[in-house]
Scaffold this motif. Sequence first.
Motif, mmCIF file in Angstrom:
data_model
loop_
_atom_site.group_PDB
_atom_site.id
_atom_site.type_symbol
_atom_site.label_atom_id
_atom_site.label_comp_id
_atom_site.label_asym_id
_atom_site.label_seq_id
_atom_site.Cartn_x
_atom_site.Cartn_y
_atom_site.Cartn_z
ATOM 1 N N ILE A 278 39.972 50.030 30.689
ATOM 2 C CA ILE A 278 39.959 48.630 31.138
ATOM 3 C C ILE A 278 41.232 47.937 30.667
ATOM 4 C CG2 ILE A 278 38.790 46.413 30.908
ATOM 5 C CD1 ILE A 278 36.154 47.909 30.699
ATOM 6 N N GLY A 279 41.595 48.185 29.415
ATOM 7 C CA GLY A 279 42.833 47.604 28.896
ATOM 8 C C GLY A 279 44.029 48.016 29.740
ATOM 9 N N ALA A 280 44.091 49.300 30.075
ATOM 10 C CA ALA A 280 45.211 49.805 30.874
ATOM 11 C C ALA A 280 45.217 49.164 32.255
ATOM 12 C CB ALA A 280 45.108 51.328 30.989
ATOM 13 N N ALA A 281 44.025 48.955 32.834
ATOM 14 C CA ALA A 281 43.950 48.369 34.173
ATOM 15 C C ALA A 281 44.393 46.911 34.157
ATOM 16 C CB ALA A 281 42.525 48.494 34.710
ATOM 17 N N VAL A 282 44.040 46.178 33.085
ATOM 18 C CA VAL A 282 44.472 44.783 32.963
ATOM 19 C C VAL A 282 45.997 44.720 32.957
ATOM 20 C CG1 VAL A 282 44.565 42.826 31.367
ATOM 21 C CG2 VAL A 282 42.387 43.964 31.824
ATOM 22 N N LEU A 283 46.583 45.643 32.199
ATOM 23 C CA LEU A 283 48.037 45.700 32.108
ATOM 24 C C LEU A 283 48.646 46.059 33.463
ATOM 25 C CD1 LEU A 283 49.855 45.255 29.676
ATOM 26 C CD2 LEU A 283 49.941 47.726 29.358
ATOM 27 N N ALA A 284 48.028 47.022 34.152
ATOM 28 C CA ALA A 284 48.562 47.468 35.444
ATOM 29 C C ALA A 284 48.453 46.355 36.477
ATOM 30 C CB ALA A 284 47.804 48.712 35.907
ATOM 31 N N GLU A 285 47.343 45.602 36.417
ATOM 32 C CA GLU A 285 47.166 44.481 37.353
ATOM 33 C C GLU A 285 48.271 43.461 37.139
ATOM 34 O OE1 GLU A 285 46.296 40.546 38.433
ATOM 35 O OE2 GLU A 285 45.997 41.137 36.350
ATOM 36 N N ALA A 286 48.543 43.175 35.863
ATOM 37 C CA ALA A 286 49.597 42.203 35.566
ATOM 38 C C ALA A 286 50.931 42.704 36.094
ATOM 39 C CB ALA A 286 49.661 41.963 34.064
ATOM 40 N N ALA A 287 51.197 43.999 35.894
ATOM 41 C CA ALA A 287 52.476 44.548 36.334
ATOM 42 C C ALA A 287 52.600 44.466 37.849
ATOM 43 C CB ALA A 287 52.598 45.997 35.865
ATOM 44 N N LEU A 288 51.541 44.867 38.560
ATOM 45 C CA LEU A 288 51.600 44.863 40.022
ATOM 46 C C LEU A 288 51.719 43.435 40.559
ATOM 47 C CD1 LEU A 288 48.970 47.608 40.891
ATOM 48 C CD2 LEU A 288 51.440 47.715 41.221
ATOM 49 N N SER A 289 50.975 42.500 39.949
ATOM 50 C CA SER A 289 51.048 41.108 40.413
ATOM 51 C C SER A 289 52.423 40.529 40.100
ATOM 52 C CB SER A 289 49.964 40.277 39.744
ATOM 53 O OG SER A 289 48.695 40.750 40.112
ATOM 54 N N PHE A 290 52.971 40.912 38.958
ATOM 55 C CA PHE A 290 54.306 40.455 38.590
ATOM 56 C C PHE A 290 55.315 40.893 39.649
ATOM 57 C CE2 PHE A 290 58.357 41.146 36.339
ATOM 58 C CZ PHE A 290 58.580 39.868 35.875
ATOM 59 N N LEU A 291 55.125 42.119 40.153
ATOM 60 C CA LEU A 291 56.030 42.648 41.166
ATOM 61 C C LEU A 291 55.724 42.081 42.551
ATOM 62 C CD1 LEU A 291 56.139 46.369 40.058
ATOM 63 C CD2 LEU A 291 57.885 44.623 39.711
#
Lengths: 274, 311, 323
Positions: A198-211
Amino acid sequence: MRRFNLNLWLGGGLVLLVCVGAVFAPLLTSFDPVFDANLMYAEEPPDAQFWFGTDEQGRDVYTRVLYGARISLTVGIVSQIINSVIGLSLGISAAYWGGWWDDLVNGLTNTMLAVPSLIFALAIMAILGPGLPSLLIALGLTNWSWTCRIARSSTLSLKGQGYVLAARTLGYGDIRIMATQLLPNMVGPILVISTLGIGAAVLAEAALSFLGLGIRPPFPSWGSMLTGARELIVIAPWAAVFPGLAIFVTVLGFNLLGDGLRDLLDPHMRSRTA
Amino acid sequence: MSDAPLLDLRNLHVGIPGRGAPLDIVRDVGFTILPGEAFGLVGESGSGKSLTALSLIRLLKKPLAVSGGEILFKGEDLRNLSDKAMRRLRGDRIAMIFQEPMTALNPLKTVGRQIAEMFVLHRGMGWGEAQKRAVDALASVHVPAPEERVRAYPFQMSGGMRQRVMIAIALACDPDLLIADEPTTALDVTVQDEVLKLIAELCSARGTAVLLISHDLGVIANMCQRVGVMYQGRLVEERDTYDLFADPRHPYTQGLLGALPRLGSRHGEAGRQRLVDIDGMIADRESLSREFCSEARNPVRDPRQRAGGGA
Amino acid sequence: MRDGPPAPLLEIRDLHVHFPVGNTLLARNKRVLRAVSGVDLTLGEGECLSIVGESGCGKSTTALAVMGLQEPTSGDILFEGRSLTGAAGPSRMERARIAQMVFQDPYASLNPRQTVHRSLAAPLRLHGTRTRSEIDDRVADILLKVGLLPEHGARFPHEFSGGQRQRIGIARALILDPRILMLDEPVSALDVSVRAQIINLLLDLQEDLSLSFVMISHDLGVVEHMSDRVAVMYFGQIVELGPWDAIFANPTHPYTRKLIATIPDPDTILHPDRDRAAGAAPPPPAGHRFHPEDVGRPDVYAVPAPSELLEVSPGHFVRCAPA
């Protein structure tokens, strides 16, 4: 006589904090995250009215961080559930049935592990286009390999146990054995890996949304907030600092919780398999 | 045989210190072992026999500790020795072999190196000479082709061979006392026979005293001159082996001997009679032992939860 | 006791189980490990047949094959004359009511996440018992039969001692009322005092429920106490088979003699002169030699040399090869 489990309590506390923020967001703020834009108040520093300051459109950063938690947690939890379902079914069935199916699943798992999952998710997002549903699919399909590995190795060690053999001789079907005899006996390690996931997915969501591939503005995702705040980093650093802090706290919380759960469950697992 | 005992254990208590009411798991155990003698300690799991042995060489795991008594080895109380002196003693004067040779051997080192280490550590030899001595040591435990086997890793050997390597390591420095804790329980019967004969042969040739711990009365009967029977942390009977088997006095020993289906004890069709049931004396033993022993396989710590029930 | 030889309930015919070794996608190696090579056995109604031998002799593989947990390479297993293997064999559900197994390690043989009641009730439900009261009655009944109390059903396995767990394992094996119980080292993981209780329980149950036992064991004391007939296995083959008294009073094959001679026996200290296998070894039947003669470590990959089981006295067979 168990040692105080700091990871568990600290991680659990942080995760609880984020959850409370997400669930009770409307009660914790009087602003609207999207529509309460007022250029008169643009780029205000934190004060009594705007606790975390405002962004370039005059929206309250505190409110947007709270509502952002809803998106982050939804993405994190739902995508991890998809990952767990895929990983568990592939891992358990591969180890239980063996043969060509095991070879295939192993090959697939290794391929997934060899390619960084964010790259995979990027590719899927590029095909599906931005938005919450495609974000869930992209992150749900790309992070199951560790769950699969753990499920597979647990099954390999469990399937020779007397109770699994007994279930076979009692006439249980294969699926029933996997669901009632194998799955319940691996919840510990799976819970740990899912929390970290879940932690990794939160980070990935932030990265994808940032992009710009995830949640699109004006909806408040921590990643898209960072995108908007990128140009203000010198004049209004608070617009970037608080969403960044939220990502940090959430990911740290889930990772600590995962480590804490591992500490909590490990001696159990050891004594049970001894 | 000299009259001065090699090991004189007096009123040994093992328990968990500082826990309100002290709870001793081994209570008031005492026996002596003469030089060159084989002494057997028999009992069921949780009877305290392994804890007794571990406390002799001060390898008890925390929170367990010796809470009373004297452990006189050649007249000197091992409880007063410094840790450094104790380390020097272990492996040199007192050696130990365990039940599962796979876990007791280092999987990453060749067996030759593990034997040679003993010579380097306790005899101050160089590695070259120690390696040569390791070949001799392997030959002495009847490992075939010892020159080649010194380069083998533990996983390349069978269980019986690994246990022979353990014996070679244990006896490398000609110890005065060998403690063997269930040395053959993990082995097949024909291999067990060979390993036991090897221990008996080597120890009697070198005058090494043996403390043999086993749950198997047959093994003890064949190996030891004297036997101690442990039950619920106490030594309930300590006798000459022949006397014990011919005329067991303590009811627990009698029960133990009667509960064992022994070869040659069945005669004719009517011989399939019920075995002696010695339950009833064993009510709280299990909760005690399971709570604190390292052998406990049980995650539940509360002895109250296992109250009641038949077996 | 019994009149004449009982009709075979279970029959194993020329069972072979081979495992390919070193066979991976990249390296096709034709080596096979012959775990079981040509085992013939029968089990009579109400009989206790023991298979003894050391680890790796194929006794457990034979048991797993009978239970349907291991696919035989060739050979046939028949229950009341009907083949259990192949497409014509019974379904998993039918098979479950023929034979059940009691496992060696009571700590690994019960699902730690299920209460005892659930472990016992689920198979009943699976096999068509629907009403709750019927299930509860049956579970309570079986718990009483194995010497536990009905209220023990609400507990989890970790709340029981080793002996109690083995009782639960036996209860689970009996819950579907099978005809045959496969006992895989049923007491070797237990303490001596508990062993006696479990052995007594098994013998009582055998009588009460008219069960037939196949017992896998290396403990010859237990085997002698419980068995009607004994088969001695050595590297995939039966080397001696006969009534228990013939095997223990008159062991004939060199391997059986070695096995019996090496059992550490407390009685030897009291009667050092009475060495069971010390009497002159009986000669092999005329024109034959025992097979294998050398009981060291044979090659498990080689095809065994031709040999047969010869009857040396009624019902007592020994593996021999032509001289």
